[in-house]
Design an enzyme around this catalytic site. Structure first.
Site, PDB file in Angstrom:
ATOM      1  N   ASN A   1       0.849  -1.200   0.000  1.00 63.17           N
ATOM      2  CA  ASN A   1       0.000   0.000   0.000  1.00 63.17           C
ATOM      3  C   ASN A   1       0.883   1.249   0.000  1.00 63.17           C
ATOM      4  OD1 ASN A   1       0.683  -0.677   2.692  1.00 63.17           O
ATOM      5  ND2 ASN A   1      -1.038   0.460   3.516  1.00 63.17           N
TER       6      ASN A   1
ATOM      7  N   GLU B   1       0.430   5.302   0.551  1.00 61.86           N
ATOM      8  CA  GLU B   1      -0.479   6.377   0.962  1.00 61.86           C
ATOM      9  C   GLU B   1       0.011   7.724   0.455  1.00 61.86           C
ATOM     10  OE1 GLU B   1      -1.003   5.785   5.219  1.00 61.86           O
ATOM     11  OE2 GLU B   1      -2.232   4.007   4.817  1.00 61.86           O
TER      12      GLU B   1
ATOM     13  N   CYS C   1      -4.125   0.535  -2.607  1.00 62.88           N
ATOM     14  CA  CYS C   1      -3.983  -0.683  -1.808  1.00 62.88           C
ATOM     15  C   CYS C   1      -2.864  -1.559  -2.365  1.00 62.88           C
ATOM     16  CB  CYS C   1      -5.272  -1.497  -1.837  1.00 62.88           C
ATOM     17  SG  CYS C   1      -6.655  -0.732  -0.992  1.00 62.88           S
TER      18      CYS C   1
ATOM     19  N   GLU D   1      -2.938  -4.763  -2.973  1.00 62.29           N
ATOM     20  CA  GLU D   1      -3.403  -5.712  -3.995  1.00 62.29           C
ATOM     21  C   GLU D   1      -3.432  -5.059  -5.366  1.00 62.29           C
ATOM     22  OE1 GLU D   1      -4.702  -4.901  -1.082  1.00 62.29           O
ATOM     23  OE2 GLU D   1      -6.292  -6.290  -0.490  1.00 62.29           O
TER      24      GLU D   1
ATOM     25  N   CYS E   1     -10.596  -3.723  -4.446  1.00 63.74           N
ATOM     26  CA  CYS E   1      -9.589  -4.698  -4.911  1.00 63.74           C
ATOM     27  C   CYS E   1     -10.242  -5.998  -5.350  1.00 63.74           C
ATOM     28  CB  CYS E   1      -8.555  -4.940  -3.821  1.00 63.74           C
ATOM     29  SG  CYS E   1      -7.519  -3.491  -3.524  1.00 63.74           S
TER      30      CYS E   1
HETATM   31  N1  THU Z   1      -5.325  -1.346   2.395  1.00 65.87           N
HETATM   32  C1  THU Z   1      -4.746  -2.214   1.510  1.00 65.87           C
HETATM   33  O1  THU Z   1      -3.600  -2.037   1.108  1.00 65.87           O
HETATM   34  N2  THU Z   1      -5.486  -3.262   1.076  1.00 65.87           N
HETATM   35  C2  THU Z   1      -6.754  -3.533   1.467  1.00 65.87           C
HETATM   36  O2  THU Z   1      -7.396  -4.442   0.957  1.00 65.87           O
HETATM   37  C3  THU Z   1      -7.363  -2.737   2.533  1.00 65.87           C
HETATM   38  C4  THU Z   1      -6.672  -1.471   2.871  1.00 65.87           C
HETATM   39  C5  THU Z   1      -4.534  -0.211   2.876  1.00 65.87           C
HETATM   40  C6  THU Z   1      -4.994   1.123   2.383  1.00 65.87           C
HETATM   41  C7  THU Z   1      -4.473   2.067   3.461  1.00 65.87           C
HETATM   42  O3  THU Z   1      -3.140   2.435   3.142  1.00 65.87           O
HETATM   43  C8  THU Z   1      -4.441   1.204   4.707  1.00 65.87           C
HETATM   44  O4  THU Z   1      -4.590  -0.135   4.289  1.00 65.87           O
HETATM   45  C9  THU Z   1      -5.542   1.532   5.698  1.00 65.87           C
HETATM   46  O5  THU Z   1      -6.779   1.544   5.076  1.00 65.87           O
END
Ligand code: THU
Length: 129
Positions: free
Chosen positions: A44, A46, A55, A57, A91
């Protein structure tokens, strides 16, 4: 194809170490297996403008697709910050887009135990044009 679920989870764990998540402090890693046997990792990422976050995935899937891959066989997801980490709704739909004749296996870890489900468990009646 025989899928090495543990290897895929290990690759997701390795990918989670590259997570850029200073805002949520929730690291996620993913690893996808393509139909030709390649593995792509993602984490992930941000952003100060929160909506720009991607995300793990989708990061991994888009790396595979941008490399010319079109069919996924399996996706492993891992967070070191939770007992279990399941894929978000967005995702799930992106996985569905790149599902071939064989259903995608989704590998998660629940309190240290590998959990393997088909994508349809997470997304019944997915949308495709
Ligand atoms: N996140 C993912 O990377 N994959 C998911 O399926 C759920 C959420 C990340 C996005 C964000 O950076 C952090 O988790 C909190 O939501």
């Amino acid at each position: 194809m025989e899928i090495d679920y543990k290897l895929l989870m290990d690759r997701a764990k390795a990918a989670s170490q590259n997570s850029y998540s200073p805002f949520s402090r929730f690291a996620v890693g993913a690893a996808v297996l393509t139909s030709d046997g390649e593995i792509y990792e993602g984490c992930n990422i941000e952003n100060s403008s929160f909506g720009m976050t991607i995300c793990a995935e989708r990061c991994a899937i888009f790396k595979a697709v941008s490399d010319g891959k079109r069919e996924l066989l399996a996706v492993a997801i891992y967070s070191p910050n939770a007992d279990s980490c399941y894929p978000c709704g967005a995702c799930r739909q992106v996985m569905y887009e790149f599902q071939g004749d064989e259903e995608i296996s989704v590998i998660t870890e629940n309190i240290g135990q590998l959990e393997i489900n088909k994508l349809s468990y997470f997304l019944p009646c997915g949308f495709k044009i």
